[in-house]
Design a protein around this motif. Sequence first.
Motif, PDB file in Angstrom:
ATOM      1  N   ILE A 157      31.592  40.250  40.789  1.00 45.80           N
ATOM      2  CA  ILE A 157      32.534  39.538  41.670  1.00 45.80           C
ATOM      3  C   ILE A 157      33.671  40.479  42.087  1.00 45.80           C
ATOM      4  CG2 ILE A 157      34.217  37.633  41.767  1.00 45.80           C
ATOM      5  CD1 ILE A 157      32.211  36.073  39.991  1.00 45.80           C
ATOM      6  N   GLY A 158      34.173  41.245  41.103  1.00 52.08           N
ATOM      7  CA  GLY A 158      35.233  42.210  41.409  1.00 52.08           C
ATOM      8  C   GLY A 158      34.790  43.174  42.503  1.00 52.08           C
ATOM      9  N   SER A 159      33.554  43.668  42.373  1.00 52.77           N
ATOM     10  CA  SER A 159      33.045  44.635  43.361  1.00 52.77           C
ATOM     11  C   SER A 159      32.918  44.008  44.734  1.00 52.77           C
ATOM     12  CB  SER A 159      31.671  45.149  42.946  1.00 52.77           C
ATOM     13  OG  SER A 159      31.760  45.717  41.704  1.00 52.77           O
ATOM     14  N   ILE A 160      32.461  42.736  44.749  1.00 50.20           N
ATOM     15  CA  ILE A 160      32.299  42.059  46.049  1.00 50.20           C
ATOM     16  C   ILE A 160      33.650  41.942  46.751  1.00 50.20           C
ATOM     17  CG2 ILE A 160      31.723  39.842  47.147  1.00 50.20           C
ATOM     18  CD1 ILE A 160      29.466  39.586  45.062  1.00 50.20           C
ATOM     19  N   ILE A 161      34.688  41.569  45.957  1.00 53.70           N
ATOM     20  CA  ILE A 161      36.023  41.430  46.570  1.00 53.70           C
ATOM     21  C   ILE A 161      36.482  42.766  47.150  1.00 53.70           C
ATOM     22  CG2 ILE A 161      38.465  40.941  46.059  1.00 53.70           C
ATOM     23  CD1 ILE A 161      37.389  38.908  43.942  1.00 53.70           C
ATOM     24  N   ILE A 162      36.275  43.830  46.348  1.00 54.01           N
ATOM     25  CA  ILE A 162      36.717  45.155  46.830  1.00 54.01           C
ATOM     26  C   ILE A 162      35.920  45.550  48.083  1.00 54.01           C
ATOM     27  CG2 ILE A 162      36.863  47.610  46.254  1.00 54.01           C
ATOM     28  CD1 ILE A 162      37.246  46.732  43.318  1.00 54.01           C
ATOM     29  N   ASP A 163      34.602  45.283  48.046  1.00 53.29           N
ATOM     30  CA  ASP A 163      33.767  45.678  49.197  1.00 53.29           C
ATOM     31  C   ASP A 163      34.128  44.907  50.460  1.00 53.29           C
ATOM     32  OD1 ASP A 163      32.363  47.756  48.260  1.00 53.29           O
ATOM     33  OD2 ASP A 163      30.749  46.563  47.418  1.00 53.29           O
ATOM     34  N   LYS A 164      34.491  43.647  50.273  1.00 56.50           N
ATOM     35  CA  LYS A 164      34.863  42.836  51.431  1.00 56.50           C
ATOM     36  C   LYS A 164      36.090  43.441  52.104  1.00 56.50           C
ATOM     37  CE  LYS A 164      35.353  38.133  52.807  1.00 56.50           C
ATOM     38  NZ  LYS A 164      35.376  36.770  52.585  1.00 56.50           N
ATOM     39  N   LYS A 165      37.011  43.855  51.260  1.00 51.74           N
ATOM     40  CA  LYS A 165      38.241  44.478  51.785  1.00 51.74           C
ATOM     41  C   LYS A 165      37.878  45.767  52.541  1.00 51.74           C
ATOM     42  CE  LYS A 165      42.898  44.723  51.346  1.00 51.74           C
ATOM     43  NZ  LYS A 165      43.228  44.224  52.600  1.00 51.74           N
TER      44      LYS A 165
END
Length: 598
Positions: A173-181
């Motif tokens: 989930i952390g990675s998804i948030i960073i990737d979205k940014k």
Amino acid sequence: MKSLKNNLYMLRLIWQACPSGVICEMIHSLIHRFSELFYSVFLLRFIVKAIENGTEFSQVVMLLLMVLVYSASTGIFTALYWHWYRRKIKLKIDEMLLKKMYEKAVECDLSCYENPEFYNKYTRANSEILQRGIKILENCSRMFGIAASAIISTFIIALWEPIVIPIVVVCAIGSIIIDKKRSKLKYKCMVETTPQTRTQDYVNRTVYLQDYAKELRLGNMFFPLLKHFNESVKQAMKITHHYYGIAAWLRVLRELFMSFGTYLVAQGIIIFRYIEQQAYKLSDVVTILNAATTLQMNIYSFTWNMSIFIENGLYVENLKTFFEYKPKITENKNGLVPQNKKHRLTLRNVSFTYEGQTKPTLKNINIDIPEGQKVAFVGHNGAGKSTLVKLIMRLYDVSEGEILLDGVNIKDYRLSDYRHSFGTVFQDFKIFASSIEENVLLHPAQDDNDSNIAYEAVSASGLMDKVNTLEHGMDTQLTREFDDEGTMLSGGEFQKIAVARVFAKQSSIAILDEPSSALDPISEYEMFENMMKACSDKTVMFISHRLSSAVNADVIYLLEQGEIVEQGTHSELMSKNGKYAEMFNMQAKQYKESEVQE
Ligand code: ADP
């Protein structure tokens, strides 16, 4: 949510264009992911278990043979699909998207080209269209395969060490948030650099296209263009540096997050439980470790693909805006069909302001043109003559007042039928890379009758002498775009082809917007005579800034700054001794002076 909607929108289009392509890409992705799981988890577990349990060698060989068959068949499918069938799928998707784009582009209002926001979206959609379709299919199929593999890996881990799952999920989930940014930053960069991309495209076009070749060689325009180009690159670099700098650091953060969570914590727990607590056998450790690694890889790939999914969604938004654009001037299917062969055209209190402009280009125009009348609109450049034609042709709708054909507002007619009542040649007409015949008819000839119409039209426009000198006559290909032996005609000859279009259209109203601007005075006179002969039974609206070509008109309208300032026959206007007479005398004097000089 918007990303999901946009990706599904595109998938639906791809499915309509090539359902077998969607199925094959999904199968290909499933095979790929399942093979990873099969070799690293199931096969390895079987071998280690066989060693632990002392299984007979023949049984191991049997399994390895089955693996060989599986591997050969999936290998054949993948090779054939990837290197052969997938090419065809890409072509099919490209064809569908381009066709859709072309159809929409033709349908869009002319004013769209003057709206920078819309035009930027169109430019972005256009530059992306050939890659996005297949990218979206590939990305969605991959995510489907990864999700299937992740579910199986999770299930395997849950059998032995469920605590590992939330650790891996939190990291994901952390990675998804960073990737979205990161995706948003990259997209923002692309949006902000669109004006620079447009500048570079423009410079590219001017240097590349033949249209500008002469002026570029004879003048000094290359240097200001180069200056614009350099400036745009500098600007684009500045913007890119800013956004991609932040994106790179976000990527570092993501790597640290993933490595810490999955490698250090999750795998540490498994090794600890095996060595310190002897919680499971070696074959179990191999299974859990590999399942955890596969899950971690799946999540890694999923988050990576998720960022592409979000990015694709943003690009699809441009395409969707373009595809779903509702033109203001539409084909009114239930509209009226002009009934008469001959028409009366009336403009009542017509005013018009271009989008984004504050001052009206046309002001309170009142004109009544009965059938068969020969009307000339004259005036200086920029007076609003071409705008008047665009309004009559419904390329734009009036801002105030109304235009009537046979007493009916032109908005009430079916657009294509209404436009069919006119034969029009614009000042900035275009010649297509096609035969003379097709260029005149503006469609391929269906039968001999069409060919005769084109032949008569070319004769009437005064181009037949030239056509007779060409080896392939009316079938001569114009321009060298598609045919190395294509013919290039002079500006005046191309103009005659454009005029021939009006004759070939066989409509009852002919509109000629400066059709003789590229001709010398003698050719202009001849063309005018030919035209009047060929159009003797038509209404003719003739636009020119050369007043000499208007002397025979039934009515002359003189436009100045968007208003009709004088109207009447040539002799009426001359005896009035107003602006028309002044302009006419001045042009006649200039002509005589240039004749003397020659
Ligand atoms: P003419 O045909 O008499 O030379 P036009 O009708 O082409 O004149 O132009 C009339 C005025 O409208 C000019 O000032 C021109 O700059 C402006 N104009 C023409 N086309 C556009 C457009 N697409 N957007 C904004 N202004 C325009």
